[in-house]
Each structure stands twice: as C-alpha cells, then as structure tokens.
Scaffold this motif. Structure first.
Motif, short mmCIF file in Angstrom:
data_model
loop_
_atom_site.label_atom_id
_atom_site.label_comp_id
_atom_site.label_asym_id
_atom_site.label_seq_id
_atom_site.Cartn_x
_atom_site.Cartn_y
_atom_site.Cartn_z
N ASN A 1 2.66 -2.14 6.07
CA ASN A 1 2.09 -2.26 4.73
C ASN A 1 0.58 -2.03 4.76
O ASN A 1 0.03 -1.35 3.89
CB ASN A 1 2.36 -3.65 4.15
CG ASN A 1 3.76 -3.76 3.58
OD1 ASN A 1 4.46 -2.77 3.47
ND2 ASN A 1 4.17 -4.97 3.24
N TYR B 1 -0.98 0.73 2.47
CA TYR B 1 -1.80 0.41 1.30
C TYR B 1 -3.30 0.38 1.61
O TYR B 1 -4.08 -0.21 0.88
CB TYR B 1 -1.33 -0.92 0.68
CG TYR B 1 0.13 -0.86 0.30
CD1 TYR B 1 0.56 -0.03 -0.74
CD2 TYR B 1 1.09 -1.59 1.00
CE1 TYR B 1 1.90 0.06 -1.08
CE2 TYR B 1 2.44 -1.51 0.67
CZ TYR B 1 2.84 -0.68 -0.37
OH TYR B 1 4.16 -0.59 -0.70
N ASP C 1 -6.46 -6.12 6.01
CA ASP C 1 -6.91 -4.73 5.82
C ASP C 1 -7.98 -4.71 4.74
O ASP C 1 -8.18 -5.72 4.04
CB ASP C 1 -5.72 -3.84 5.42
CG ASP C 1 -5.08 -4.26 4.11
OD1 ASP C 1 -5.76 -4.24 3.07
OD2 ASP C 1 -3.89 -4.63 4.12
N ARG D 1 7.60 -4.64 -6.38
CA ARG D 1 6.52 -3.75 -5.91
C ARG D 1 5.50 -3.67 -7.02
O ARG D 1 5.84 -3.79 -8.21
CB ARG D 1 7.06 -2.34 -5.64
CG ARG D 1 8.33 -2.30 -4.86
CD ARG D 1 8.65 -0.90 -4.43
NE ARG D 1 7.71 -0.43 -3.43
CZ ARG D 1 7.51 0.84 -3.14
NH1 ARG D 1 8.16 1.77 -3.81
NH2 ARG D 1 6.65 1.19 -2.21
N ASP E 1 2.22 1.04 -6.89
CA ASP E 1 2.77 1.56 -5.64
C ASP E 1 4.18 2.12 -5.77
O ASP E 1 4.84 2.39 -4.77
CB ASP E 1 2.76 0.44 -4.58
CG ASP E 1 1.35 -0.09 -4.37
OD1 ASP E 1 0.42 0.74 -4.31
OD2 ASP E 1 1.20 -1.32 -4.30
N GLY F 1 10.45 -2.50 -1.70
CA GLY F 1 10.00 -3.84 -2.03
C GLY F 1 10.80 -4.96 -1.36
O GLY F 1 10.86 -6.07 -1.87
N LEU G 1 8.49 -7.67 2.47
CA LEU G 1 7.86 -9.00 2.49
C LEU G 1 8.88 -10.12 2.30
O LEU G 1 8.73 -11.20 2.86
CB LEU G 1 6.78 -9.08 1.40
CG LEU G 1 5.50 -8.28 1.70
CD1 LEU G 1 4.53 -8.38 0.52
CD2 LEU G 1 4.83 -8.76 2.98
#
Ligand code: ADP
Length: 408
Positions: free
Chosen positions: A295, A299, A324, A343, A347, A354, A357
């Motif tokens: 991810n 992202y 990040d 999501r 995105d 999705g 996570l």
C-alpha cells in the motif's frame, strides 16, 4: 538374652521394658517373678508391653550404654522419658509405677494424635492453596477461551460477509463478458444481414478486447477470493512461535526491493538491535508487512519515502510502523479503511479490491494485537501494529504458551 536388644525400638507395643540380669542362681527366679507379675498387670491394662531380658555378661556394651551399676535392673525404654529401676524389690517397684506408665502412654498417644492432626491441617492448607491456584488458572483459561470464541465468531462472520460481497462482485465482469460475447456472436451472424454495422472490424476488435479484459478481471477476482478465503481462515489458525521480527522485516523489504526501485522510493529502517523476540506466526506477520508495504508503494508517488520501524513499546508488546509520505487518508475515512471492500474514491482506479487492510486487521487481532493508522492528507500515512513479546514457557507443558492479551 531372649531377644536382641537392638530390636526394641522397632517393637510396636507402647510399653517397652528391658531387664538386665546376672548369672547368679536367684536371677532366673527373679526374672520369672517379674514376667509373671507383668503378665498379670497387663491383663487389666489397656496398653500392651514387651519385655526383653539381657544377660549383662553377654552384652557389656549395653550395660555401659545405660550406665547400670546394679542387677537386676529394669529399664523403661518407651514411652519417653527413659526410666531405670534397680534393686531386689523390682516387682514392688513395677507395681508402683505400672499405672503411671499406662497413663503416660495415654498422654503420649494424645500428643501424637495432636501432632498428626496439625500435620493434616498443614496438608489441608497446602491443598487449599493449590486448589485456589487451580481455580484461578481455570478462570483465566475460561476467560481466554471465551475471548477466542468471540474472536472466531467475528472472523467467521467476516468470512461470510466477504464471500457474499465477492460473489456479488463477480457478477459485474461476468455480465460485461457475456454482453461482449453476445455482441460478437451477433456480429458474426449479421455479417451479411440486416445490421452489418455490428460486424465492423472495429467493433469486433473492441468486443474481443472487452471480453479479454473482463475475463482478466474475473480471474483477478477469483484469485482474490481464493486468497481471502485462505487468508481469513489462516488467520483463524495462526501458529505462533518465538520469532525474530527484525530479521523477518528485513527479509520482506528485500523481497520488495524491485517494487521500491520501480518507483524510486527511498526506503529507510529503524530496527533496534536489542529487540525482544515476539510470539507470532511468521507467515501471517509477513503477509501483514507485505500488505502495508504494498500500500505504501501504491499510494506514494514516485520518489517518495517509506520507513519501517520497530519499537519495544512496553514489556508486553512490540510495535511495527510502516510510514510513507504519500497521499495520506482523510481523518473521517481512517476507521473505515480497515473494513472489507472499503477504498477511498480517489483510489478506485488503482489496482485492488479493498480487502488488504481488513485481512491485516484479522491477522493482527488473532495475535491479540492492534492495527491502526495515523495520517494527514497529502502528508503521508503511518500504519502501526503491535505483537506480543515472547516469554519463555514457565510451565512444564511446553506446548501451552500463555501470552498476556494486549489492548493496543
Ligand atoms: P486496497 O489497497 O486493495 O484498495 P486496502 O484494504 O489495502 O485495499 O486499503 C483500503 C484503502 O485504504 C485503499 O483503497 C486506500 O484508499 C487506502 N490506503 C491504504 N493504505 C494507504 C496508504 N499507505 N496511503 C494512502 N491510502 C491508503
């Protein structure tokens, strides 16, 4: 000597007597009289006696031991205290002492009974302490089991929900694929028919492309479905063991090396050397790390920074953070992204469904850990999760490890 003197102590009779005699002619007669009188007295007494006769010439060391100075001598060995009667009137002396000896046996037996009762009480107390410890252990185990049952029920519900969602999702590409195929079929039939426009090479090519894309999409969904089914059931059956988390993190980073390079991401780590081992399932933890790092890569725009750090947060837990400086997540969406199939609108065009996570959360929770996010839109995101510290087993049963559940 009529019986070895050393055997006296092992005799079971409560009254133990030792008679020392010499070789003189009168001694035999005196011994006979003493025996006879003792037998008479014993007839009307509650407690038995033993009498052993020792010839002084044959057992000088015993004479020495009891420090005898005259014969005949009668020694009361038991009950304590020891008593020596000496002289020619032993029968009279025995008669004199007999009742008191019998009474002292009663006292001695009563004292012994008390001591035994004390010992029993002591044992009972020790027993009751052991019992309460066992009750505490069972209560604790019961609590753990209830927690595990609730957890399993949640996970089963999660899986049911996931299956329903995915089955529904399969419909869309399947419908699109069917439409594309039907259009192609019509085009073939209409080549010389009423609707020649359906069979134009452009449209045919477009439909073939559409069919191929939908088939690919279906394939991805099915792969995902199988993975989710496997992952969520795997999360149910985690196999925790002593694990070097720092080493595992470095292995995962190494595995994703090419993906970081492809987007020119700057990767840094902060992994302390003295980190304690954790109690976790290596495969499942690897899966969480890969999902979070995937991810972060996905992202975070090219050239961004990704950091993986580990912190020994408390004696009970270790915290892993994947940060990040990418797109970030708006505050109002931060709780929702851990739900299945959620999501961010932003995105929706990016690869993915999705589920990542939500699976991570299941796995972390199965370790009694916690997964959460700190994020600022356009600043970046930090995903954190905790795992329990490994403690060597204290009990003899090495297969049962008890970890303290953690709320964070
Ligand atoms: P997927 O990535 O397959 O969409 P996930 O469950 O992994 O599914 O993530 C759910 C959503 O959370 C993503 O679609 C994205 O909108 C958001 N998200 C996850 N990780 C990050 C991140 N590091 N930075 C920004 N947004 C993220």
């Amino acid at each position: 000597m009529e019986a070895p003197a050393q055997s006296l102590a092992s005799s079971n009779a409560p009254l133990q007597l030792l008679l020392f005699v010499d070789e003189r002619p009168l001694s035999r007669e005196r011994t006979r009289q003493i025996r006879k009188r003792l037998q008479e007295l014993a007839l009307n007494s509650p407690h038995a006696y033993t009498l052993q006769v020792v010839k002084v010439a044959e057992q000088p060391h015993l004479v020495e031991h009891f420090k005898l100075v005259a014969t005949p001598s009668l020694i009361k060995i038991s009950p304590e205290p020891r008593q020596i009667l000496a002289g020619t009137n032993l029968v009279a002396q025995i008669e004199n002492w007999w009742t008191r000896w019998q009474n002292s046996i009663d006292d001695a037996l009563a004292r012994q009974a008390l001591a035994e009762a004390d010992e029993e009480t002591g044992k009972a107390q020790i027993g009751s302490i052991a019992q309460s410890a066992e009750v505490m252990r069972l209560t604790d185990e019961n609590f753990q089991l209830k927690r595990e049952i609730a957890e399993l029920e949640n996970q089963l519900q999660f899986k049911d929900h996931l299956m329903a969602v995915l089955a529904h999702d399969l419909r869309n590409p399947l419908t699109a694929l069917s439409i594309a195929l039907e259009t192609l079929e019509m085009g073939i039939h209409q080549r010389n028919g009423k609707h020649p426009w359906i069979s134009t090479p452009e449209l045919m090519a477009q439909m073939v492309k559409q069919a191929r894309e939908q088939a690919r999409s279906l394939d991805r969904l099915i792969t995902d479905l199988l993975q989710v089914a496997r992952d969520s059931s795997a999360a149910l059956r985690i196999q925790p063991r002593e694990l070097d988390l720092g080493k595992l993190c470095l292995e995962v980073l190494d595995r994703l090396q090419h993906q970081f390079q492809a987007k020119s991401h700057q990767v840094s780590t902060d992994i302390p050397g003295d980190l304690p081992k954790v109690y976790a399932d290596p495969e499942r933890v690897k899966q969480v790390l890969i999902n979070l790092l995937d991810n972060a890569i996905k992202y975070t725009p090219a050239g961004g920074a990704i950091n993986l750090s580990i912190l020994h947060r408390t004696t009970q837990k270790v915290q892993v953070s994947v940060c990040d400086n990418g797109l970030g997540i708006p505050a109002e969406e931060q709780a929702r992204i851990f739900e299945a199939r959620v999501r961010l609108k932003r995105d929706e065009t990016t690869d993915g469904y999705g589920f990542g996570l939500s699976v991570c959360k299941q796995i972390v929770q199965a370790h009694y850990g916690h997964l959460w996010v700190d994020s600022e839109p356009n600043q970046g995101s930090c995903f954190h999760f905790t795992l329990p510290v490994y403690y060597p087993v204290q009990r003899s049963d090495q297969s049962v490890r008890k970890q303290q559940p953690d709320n964070q």
